[in-house]
Design a protein around this motif. Structure first.
Motif, PDB file in Angstrom:
ATOM      1  N   UNK A 330       0.786  -1.207  -0.031  1.00 42.52           N
ATOM      2  CA  UNK A 330       0.118   0.135   0.074  1.00 42.52           C
ATOM      3  C   UNK A 330       0.879   1.322   0.261  1.00 42.52           C
ATOM      4  N   UNK A 331       2.137   1.205   0.717  1.00 42.13           N
ATOM      5  CA  UNK A 331       2.978   2.418   0.865  1.00 42.13           C
ATOM      6  C   UNK A 331       3.445   2.773  -0.608  1.00 42.13           C
ATOM      7  N   UNK A 332       3.858   1.443  -1.380  1.00 49.94           N
ATOM      8  CA  UNK A 332       4.622   1.535  -2.604  1.00 49.94           C
ATOM      9  C   UNK A 332       3.548   2.424  -3.704  1.00 49.94           C
ATOM     10  N   UNK A 333       2.221   1.696  -3.338  1.00 49.86           N
ATOM     11  CA  UNK A 333       1.298   2.380  -4.260  1.00 49.86           C
ATOM     12  C   UNK A 333       0.845   3.784  -4.146  1.00 49.86           C
ATOM     13  N   UNK A 334       0.867   4.285  -2.746  1.00 48.17           N
ATOM     14  CA  UNK A 334       0.662   5.606  -2.186  1.00 48.17           C
ATOM     15  C   UNK A 334       1.807   6.393  -2.759  1.00 48.17           C
ATOM     16  N   UNK A 335       2.977   5.983  -2.868  1.00 47.01           N
ATOM     17  CA  UNK A 335       4.180   6.872  -3.145  1.00 47.01           C
ATOM     18  C   UNK A 335       3.994   7.018  -4.719  1.00 47.01           C
ATOM     19  N   UNK A 336       3.558   6.086  -5.309  1.00 51.14           N
ATOM     20  CA  UNK A 336       3.640   6.022  -6.890  1.00 51.14           C
ATOM     21  C   UNK A 336       2.496   7.004  -7.343  1.00 51.14           C
ATOM     22  N   UNK A 337       1.333   6.926  -6.566  1.00 54.19           N
ATOM     23  CA  UNK A 337       0.315   7.884  -6.647  1.00 54.19           C
ATOM     24  C   UNK A 337       0.787   9.418  -6.521  1.00 54.19           C
ATOM     25  N   UNK A 338       1.519   9.496  -5.311  1.00 53.10           N
ATOM     26  CA  UNK A 338       1.983  10.767  -4.935  1.00 53.10           C
ATOM     27  C   UNK A 338       2.628  11.440  -6.264  1.00 53.10           C
ATOM     28  N   UNK A 339       3.665  10.581  -6.702  1.00 51.96           N
ATOM     29  CA  UNK A 339       4.474  10.778  -7.760  1.00 51.96           C
ATOM     30  C   UNK A 339       3.917  11.425  -8.969  1.00 51.96           C
ATOM     31  N   UNK A 340       2.812  10.814  -9.295  1.00 56.70           N
ATOM     32  CA  UNK A 340       1.993  11.001 -10.706  1.00 56.70           C
ATOM     33  C   UNK A 340       1.263  12.269 -10.404  1.00 56.70           C
ATOM     34  N   UNK A 341       0.800  12.623  -9.177  1.00 57.44           N
ATOM     35  CA  UNK A 341       0.106  13.951  -8.841  1.00 57.44           C
ATOM     36  C   UNK A 341       1.030  15.080  -8.852  1.00 57.44           C
ATOM     37  N   UNK A 342       2.215  14.836  -8.220  1.00 58.16           N
ATOM     38  CA  UNK A 342       3.241  15.722  -8.249  1.00 58.16           C
ATOM     39  C   UNK A 342       3.504  16.198  -9.681  1.00 58.16           C
ATOM     40  N   UNK A 343       3.588  15.209 -10.645  1.00 57.30           N
ATOM     41  CA  UNK A 343       4.114  15.722 -11.899  1.00 57.30           C
ATOM     42  C   UNK A 343       3.108  16.214 -12.706  1.00 57.30           C
ATOM     43  N   UNK A 344       1.770  15.789 -12.221  1.00 58.45           N
ATOM     44  CA  UNK A 344       0.657  16.563 -12.889  1.00 58.45           C
ATOM     45  C   UNK A 344       0.452  18.134 -12.388  1.00 58.45           C
ATOM     46  N   UNK A 345       0.729  18.444 -11.429  1.00 54.97           N
ATOM     47  CA  UNK A 345       0.536  19.776 -10.706  1.00 54.97           C
ATOM     48  C   UNK A 345       1.737  20.677 -10.722  1.00 54.97           C
ATOM     49  N   UNK A 346       2.830  20.029 -11.182  1.00 59.39           N
ATOM     50  CA  UNK A 346       4.353  20.737 -11.425  1.00 59.39           C
ATOM     51  C   UNK A 346       4.264  20.943 -13.066  1.00 59.39           C
ATOM     52  N   UNK A 347       4.525  22.161 -13.543  1.00 59.50           N
ATOM     53  CA  UNK A 347       4.826  22.548 -14.779  1.00 59.50           C
ATOM     54  C   UNK A 347       6.070  22.017 -15.186  1.00 59.50           C
ATOM     55  N   UNK A 348       5.990  21.348 -16.539  1.00 60.56           N
ATOM     56  CA  UNK A 348       7.136  21.054 -17.023  1.00 60.56           C
ATOM     57  C   UNK A 348       7.864  22.293 -17.716  1.00 60.56           C
ATOM     58  N   UNK A 349       9.174  21.997 -18.187  1.00 62.98           N
ATOM     59  CA  UNK A 349       9.935  22.833 -18.671  1.00 62.98           C
ATOM     60  C   UNK A 349       9.532  23.763 -20.050  1.00 62.98           C
ATOM     61  N   UNK A 350       8.720  22.992 -20.827  1.00 63.19           N
ATOM     62  CA  UNK A 350       8.215  23.405 -21.839  1.00 63.19           C
ATOM     63  C   UNK A 350       6.856  24.354 -21.703  1.00 63.19           C
ATOM     64  N   UNK A 351       6.386  24.075 -20.374  1.00 59.00           N
ATOM     65  CA  UNK A 351       5.347  25.129 -19.986  1.00 59.00           C
ATOM     66  C   UNK A 351       5.616  26.405 -19.393  1.00 59.00           C
ATOM     67  N   UNK A 352       6.865  26.279 -18.818  1.00 61.11           N
ATOM     68  CA  UNK A 352       7.326  27.312 -17.942  1.00 61.11           C
ATOM     69  C   UNK A 352       7.438  28.945 -18.663  1.00 61.11           C
ATOM     70  N   UNK A 353       7.328  29.945 -18.199  1.00 59.75           N
ATOM     71  CA  UNK A 353       7.350  31.236 -18.478  1.00 59.75           C
ATOM     72  C   UNK A 353       8.420  31.479 -19.440  1.00 59.75           C
ATOM     73  N   UNK A 354       9.532  31.058 -18.855  1.00 61.50           N
ATOM     74  CA  UNK A 354      10.789  31.396 -19.612  1.00 61.50           C
ATOM     75  C   UNK A 354      10.896  30.760 -21.063  1.00 61.50           C
ATOM     76  N   UNK A 355      10.132  29.272 -21.013  1.00 54.83           N
ATOM     77  CA  UNK A 355      10.219  28.805 -22.439  1.00 54.83           C
ATOM     78  C   UNK A 355       9.583  29.545 -23.618  1.00 54.83           C
ATOM     79  N   UNK A 356       8.596  30.677 -23.117  1.00 56.75           N
ATOM     80  CA  UNK A 356       7.691  31.155 -24.049  1.00 56.75           C
ATOM     81  C   UNK A 356       8.262  32.627 -24.425  1.00 56.75           C
ATOM     82  N   UNK A 357       9.533  32.841 -23.848  1.00 48.65           N
ATOM     83  CA  UNK A 357      10.180  34.128 -24.299  1.00 48.65           C
ATOM     84  C   UNK A 357       9.743  35.449 -23.765  1.00 48.65           C
TER      85      UNK A 357
END
Length: 357
Positions: A330-357
């Motif tokens: 259960x802990x491993x599954x929770x850690x996997x889900x937290x990691x997916x949520x973290x990626x979903x709410x954290x913008x990637x480099x291509x979406x950052x303001x710097x990348x849009x000039x």
């Protein structure tokens, strides 16, 4: 074996129980519920067998006070185990027979041996040994110099009593036990070699103690290792030097107590319990089987586990331990889900303001 018959009324009076049925029923022995027959008394310790009372083939039965309806003569008591122990002891008791000193025994100088003794072949008594009245020494018993043994003591085959040790009255020691072997005491020098410390104390066993087979109780380094009145010790127990056990304790098989550990009264140690040295267990402490105790315990404590913790806590911990594999998944599954949520709410480099000039 046939025993002298007793009236049921006599047995009820012995255990201060309530007689139900014919007081003149004759009883000649004790047996368990399933095998008891005519002329015998049996017992039921709790109500789990209450529904089977009509199957009883014994001439009488000992039952708890709560049993109100019974078709055979009975004795009602608060504690059936205690009652049957006293009744059984009455039947099997044998009068002491003073056979004297067998010609094949060896007796040292200046021993005090009264007329009423039974000393078997191949017994060895050292010098200045003192025996009380009605002592029975079975074959192979060895009692070293200056030991003192009280009245009504029974030492079974191959028991050894060390020099200067003292045994009280009505003590029973079963075969192969050693009282007064050297304590396990060494000092280690700078090169790692172990230097033996002299063990010059004694063992004192007080009245009404019973010690099982192949138990070893070490003599004290100084002073005494002391087993107090009424304590019962099972087989294969090891008690280190300067251990002191209080009155009416119960020490079950394969317990090991390190040196200088002490207990209060009415302590119960389950099988294979290990006690560290130089600690104290208060009155009425109970330690569950296979536990390891490393610290002193307050009176009334009930502990279990390694290291020993409060028994109720240990039960909860044991229940949780069985669930650990599931909890890890259960802990491993929770850690996997937290990691997916973290990626979903954290913008990637291509979406950052710097990348849009």
């Amino acid at each position: 074996m046939a025993y002298e018959q007793k009236r049921l009324a006599e047995l009820a009076a012995l255990v201060q129980g309530e007689l139900v049925g014919d007081p003149e029923v004759l009883i000649g022995g004790v047996a368990d519920f399933d095998s008891a027959g005519k002329g015998e008394i049996t017992f039921v310790a709790d109500l789990k067998r209450g529904a089977r009372l009509d199957e009883c083939k014994a001439s009488a039965i000992i039952v708890p006070n709560s049993v109100t309806e019974i078709s055979v003569p009975a004795i009602r008591v608060r504690n059936p185990y205690l009652a049957v122990a006293r009744i059984h002891a009455l039947f099997v008791a044998e009068p002491f027979v003073a056979t004297g000193i067998d010609a094949r025994a060896v007796v040292g100088q200046d021993c005090h041996i009264p007329a009423e003794v039974a000393i078997s072949p191949l017994v060895y008594l050292g010098n200045r040994v003192r025996l009380g009245q009605r002592v029975a020494l079975h074959p192979g018993v060895v009692v070293y110099d200056d030991a003192v043994i009280g009245d009504d003591v029974v030492l079974y085959a191959n028991v050894t009593i060390g020099r200067c040790c003292r045994i009280g009255n009505r003590v029973i020691i079963h075969s192969g036990t050693v009282i007064g072997s050297d304590g396990f005491g060494y000092a280690t020098d700078g090169s790692g070699r172990h230097v033996k410390r002299p063990q010059v104390g004694v063992v004192q066993i007080d009245d009404d103690v019973e010690i099982g087979a192949n138990t070893c109780i070490d003599r004290a380094t100084f002073g005494k290792t002391w087993i107090k009145r009424g304590t019962k010790i099972d087989n294969l127990v090891q008690l280190g030097h300067n251990v002191m056990i209080g009155e009416d304790a119960m020490v079950v098989a394969q317990v090991g107590m390190a040196g200088s550990t002490t207990t209060g009264n009415n302590v119960v140690l389950g099988g294979q319990v290990g006690l560290a040295g130089h600690i104290h267990l208060g009155d009425r402490v109970m330690v569950a089987a296979k536990s390891g105790v490393h610290n002193s315990l307050e009176p009334g404590a009930i502990v279990a586990g390694i290291p020993a913790i409060p028994h109720k806590t240990w039960l909860r911990a044991s229940a949780a331990y069985a669930k650990l594999p599931e909890m890890v998944r259960e802990m491993r599954e929770l850690r996997r889900q937290i990691a997916e949520l973290s990626r979903a709410i954290t913008p990637g480099e291509e979406d950052s303001p710097e990348s849009n000039g």
